[in-house]
Design a protein around this motif. Structure first.
Motif, short mmCIF file in Angstrom:
data_model
loop_
_atom_site.label_atom_id
_atom_site.label_comp_id
_atom_site.label_asym_id
_atom_site.label_seq_id
_atom_site.Cartn_x
_atom_site.Cartn_y
_atom_site.Cartn_z
N GLY A 297 0.83 -1.20 0.00
CA GLY A 297 0.00 0.00 0.00
C GLY A 297 0.86 1.24 0.00
O GLY A 297 1.93 1.27 0.62
N THR A 299 0.53 5.54 0.42
CA THR A 299 -0.30 6.72 0.68
C THR A 299 0.56 7.96 0.56
O THR A 299 1.62 8.04 1.20
CB THR A 299 -0.90 6.65 2.09
OG1 THR A 299 -1.41 5.35 2.31
CG2 THR A 299 -2.00 7.68 2.25
N LYS A 301 1.51 11.57 1.48
CA LYS A 301 1.26 12.37 2.69
C LYS A 301 1.74 13.80 2.54
O LYS A 301 1.91 14.50 3.53
CB LYS A 301 1.99 11.72 3.88
CG LYS A 301 1.35 10.44 4.35
CD LYS A 301 0.08 10.72 5.15
CE LYS A 301 -0.50 9.44 5.68
NZ LYS A 301 -1.72 9.67 6.42
N TYR A 305 5.94 9.67 1.39
CA TYR A 305 4.99 8.60 1.14
C TYR A 305 4.98 7.67 2.34
O TYR A 305 6.03 7.38 2.92
CB TYR A 305 5.40 7.79 -0.09
CG TYR A 305 5.34 8.58 -1.37
CD1 TYR A 305 4.14 8.65 -2.09
CD2 TYR A 305 6.46 9.22 -1.87
CE1 TYR A 305 4.09 9.39 -3.26
CE2 TYR A 305 6.41 9.96 -3.03
CZ TYR A 305 5.22 10.03 -3.73
OH TYR A 305 5.16 10.75 -4.88
N GLU A 306 3.81 7.23 2.70
CA GLU A 306 3.70 6.23 3.75
C GLU A 306 3.40 4.91 3.06
O GLU A 306 2.38 4.79 2.38
CB GLU A 306 2.55 6.64 4.67
CG GLU A 306 2.35 5.76 5.88
CD GLU A 306 1.11 6.24 6.63
OE1 GLU A 306 1.25 7.19 7.42
OE2 GLU A 306 0.03 5.68 6.40
N GLU A 319 8.16 5.28 6.13
CA GLU A 319 8.01 6.60 5.51
C GLU A 319 9.21 6.84 4.61
O GLU A 319 10.35 6.70 5.04
CB GLU A 319 7.93 7.69 6.60
CG GLU A 319 6.62 7.63 7.36
CD GLU A 319 6.63 8.53 8.57
OE1 GLU A 319 7.59 9.31 8.75
OE2 GLU A 319 5.67 8.44 9.35
N TYR A 323 9.16 7.74 -4.38
CA TYR A 323 7.97 6.97 -4.71
C TYR A 323 8.33 5.52 -5.00
O TYR A 323 9.34 5.23 -5.64
CB TYR A 323 7.27 7.57 -5.93
CG TYR A 323 6.07 6.79 -6.35
CD1 TYR A 323 4.88 6.86 -5.60
CD2 TYR A 323 6.11 5.95 -7.45
CE1 TYR A 323 3.78 6.12 -5.95
CE2 TYR A 323 5.00 5.21 -7.81
CZ TYR A 323 3.84 5.30 -7.06
OH TYR A 323 2.74 4.56 -7.41
N SER A 358 -6.00 -0.31 8.85
CA SER A 358 -7.16 0.56 8.59
C SER A 358 -8.15 0.54 9.75
O SER A 358 -8.65 1.57 10.17
CB SER A 358 -7.84 0.15 7.30
OG SER A 358 -8.17 -1.21 7.36
#
Lengths: 381, 274
Positions: A297, A299, A301, A305-306, A319, A323, A358
């Motif tokens: 995954g 994300t 931020k 990117y996380e 972190e 990319y 999540s």
């Protein structure tokens, strides 16, 4: 540090048979900014109320300046409180609210006028003297509450989630403001919050609480870099917490790999929890990595990117500023001083694995549950 | 759809409107009519002029009602405070106990109080049994005021209790935090915050006290003529209807003024009473 002002010794408290505090020992020094940090229901508000005199401990002693004050009523304590929802007197205007404490002490009216003006200037409330609290915004009410407490020149100011009702921007401003006021007045602040960022950025000392116990006391850096158990590591910031074995000093084995580290003092082959912060893991090509895994995954931020990386079934949060694509295989590199080893505790295995990420986030960040739990907490108390 | 609904809503109010016009508005108009006419039905101010001879009755009535209201406040306020601070289950019990007398007719309550206070009544029997001289109570002003207090106390306690219940207990903590002992907390915080309840209680005791006639007849033994008694007497004979109407009119105006004054006070507190 300065001399100890408040001492709590083996405090216990229960409400309706439910133990809220068990064995609280805490020293608070003069002129210190102390934050009690923990999730709802951890006992932080009750601890504050015991210091304020609104609750009496079932067991244990409270000392103020060396004197036992268990049975001293609130109005005789050199302590003032900024209440969670401010509790400004609705029948009085801003001036009279701020002057309230001085009027009770029968201070002369011209001195009151002087001190109220000074206080309103300091809190940026000039011109609001004749307004009723109900006509003020949340931030302004907040300032009135602070002014009303500080004007009495208390030795200690207790603040019960004072920024809880404000929006993010205002919170940040008020955090700086509070810090400034604390420096300017030299008054000891005891601050209750469930917001770890707030705690880290404002405090001299952070007291992390959970389940009615103190988990760790330390400076913000200590708490972040050297958490004592999985609960603290997880509650303060993000962390990957893995099962590991301490082979010998400076050698730890986890994730099927032996790492150099800088911790020692454990028994040979002792089972431990290993904490690695997401920002301390470097993403490298697979062949250069100590570990390798698949990105599951990504994300964005803003400034980083996380990413969630699956390493042999354990999901790491990392972190990175570069990319990486989902499903890409990457290598992970960890410096020895990025590895923090903790003793096993009752919280081991409960936190720090991002496979249920999540759900965990949903639970933690749901403001409604947070608010209603707080409500219950205050009702109980 | 919406229009239909509002028609229905209006229709729902019709029975009450009819009721109000027949039994409230019309009698009021009659009162005004009688007050300004003589036996022949022609306009006159003589009824109103006659009222000056009743001024001492108005004065006594107002005095009695004021004393009764003040006593109710003195007894009712601490009582309301105690009730509001007790456990929820105790609160329920105490409010039921408080309201219990209100379910019994005012006449019966007054009558039973009279039998208690009578010369041969329970209180005097008790006094003589203990070797004291019996005290004549019925027929004194004290008995009339006691009757008013006894009959109307719940009307003082309930609104005050409600306003205390609404008060956030955090204000009490804030007051204590700022250095108030319990006495100072009472006067600086609790009293001002429950002012709407107090005003409402005062109105609800004062208005029935000033218009009562039964209490003064039974407990006053006919020694005290209050406005209520005087009005009642006028309406016994058709020839004095007109004076009675004038008296009623003045009393209504008195009541309206006192309610208006109270509402004005409570407007400043941001709440309506009646």
């Amino acid at each position: 540090m300065n001399n100890t002002l408040i001492k709590l010794r083996s405090i216990e408290k229960s409400f309706d048979g439910e133990q809220v505090l068990c064995g609280i020992d805490l020293d608070i020094h003069d002129k210190e900014f102390v934050t009690l940090l923990g999730p709802s229901g951890c006992g932080k508000t009750t601890t504050l109320r015991i210091i304020g005199g609104f609750e009496t401990p079932d067991v244990g002693d409270v000392y103020f300046d060396g004197e036992r004050i268990n049975d001293l009523p609130p109005h005789k304590r050199q302590v003032n409180t900024v209440f969670q929802k401010y509790a400004l007197f609705p029948h009085l205007n801003v001036y009279d609210n701020v002057a309230f404490g001085l009027r009770v002490q029968k201070v002369k009216e011209d001195e009151i006028q002087e001190r109220v003006r000074e206080m309103l200037t300091m809190t940026g409330l000039k011109g609001f003297e004749s307004r009723r609290p109900a006509t003020l915004s949340g931030g302004q009410q907040q300032r009135v509450a602070i002014a009303r407490a500080l004007i009495n020149r208390p030795r200690v100011l207790l603040l019960d989630e004072p920024l809880g009702a404000l929006d993010l921007k205002l919170r940040k401003d008020m955090q700086n403001e509070l810090k400034r006021i604390q420096h300017a007045t030299g008054i000891t602040f005891i601050y209750v919050t469930h917001d770890q960022e707030e705690a880290l950025s404002m405090s001299d000392t952070v007291v992390v609480m959970a389940n009615g116990r103190i988990q760790q006391i330390g400076t913000p850096t200590d708490i972040y870099n050297e958490p004592v158990n999985a609960f603290v590591a997880d509650f303060i910031g993000e962390s990957n917490i893995l099962d590991g074995v301490m082979l010998c000093d400076n050698k730890a084995r986890f994730a099927a790999h032996t790492f150099d580290c800088v911790d020692g003092g454990f028994a040979k082959n002792e089972a431990v929890d290993v904490v690695i912060r997401p920002e301390d893991v470097d993403v490298v090509p697979v062949e250069k990595g100590m570990l390798s895994g698949t990105v599951s995954g990504v994300t964005f931020k803003g400034d980083y990117y996380e990413i969630i990386v699956d390493v042999c079934g354990f999901k790491w949060m990392i972190e990175t500023s570069d990319y990486v694509a989902p499903e890409q295989k990457i290598g992970l590199y960890i410096e020895p001083d990025a590895i923090h080893i903790m003793k096993k505790s009752e919280y081991s295995g409960k936190f720090g694995d991002y496979s249920t990420f999540s759900e965990e986030m949903d639970h933690l960040s749901d403001p409604d549950t947070e608010a209603s739990e707080n409500e219950e907490e205050t009702l109980l108390s | 759809m919406k229009k239909k609904l509002s028609f229905l809503e209006r229709a729902a109010a019709v029975p009450h409107m009819v009721w109000a016009i027949m039994f409230i508005v019309a009698p009021l108009l009659f009162v005004a009519y009688f007050a300004f006419t003589d036996a022949n039905g022609s306009f006159t101010l003589s009824n109103i002029e006659l009222l000056s001879s009743y001024s001492h009755i108005f004065l006594v009535s107002i005095c009695f009602s004021l004393v009764a209201t003040f006593c109710c406040l003195l007894i009712g306020y601490p009582l309301a405070f105690v009730i509001s601070r007790s456990k929820p289950s105790t609160q329920k019990l105490l409010t039921v106990l408080l309201m219990l007398p209100m379910w019994i007719s005012l006449l019966i309550r007054t009558y039973s109080l009279m039998t208690l206070l009578d010369n041969g009544g329970l209180v005097n029997s008790l006094l003589t049994a203990l070797g004291f001289e019996p005290v004549t109570m019925v027929g004194t002003g004290g008995a009339v005021i006691l009757g008013m207090i006894y009959d109307f106390l719940p009307y003082m306690v309930l609104p005050i209790y409600t306003s205390m219940q609404k008060m956030d207990h955090r204000y009490l903590e804030a007051a204590a935090d700022l250095g108030c002992n319990s006495f100072q907390t009472m006067f600086r915080v609790v009293l001002p915050l429950t002012a709407p309840g107090i005003l409402s209680g005062i109105t609800m005791v004062f208005v029935p006290s000033i218009s009562t006639f039964y209490i003064s007849q039974k407990l006053g033994g006919g020694n005290f003529d209050l406005i209520g008694d005087t009005i009642e007497r006028q309406f016994k004979y058709p020839s004095t209807y007109h004076v009675g109407a004038a008296l009623s009119l003045v009393m209504m105006i008195l009541i309206l003024i006192s309610v208006a004054v109270m509402n004005r006070f409570s407007d400043q507190e941001g709440e309506m009473i009646v």
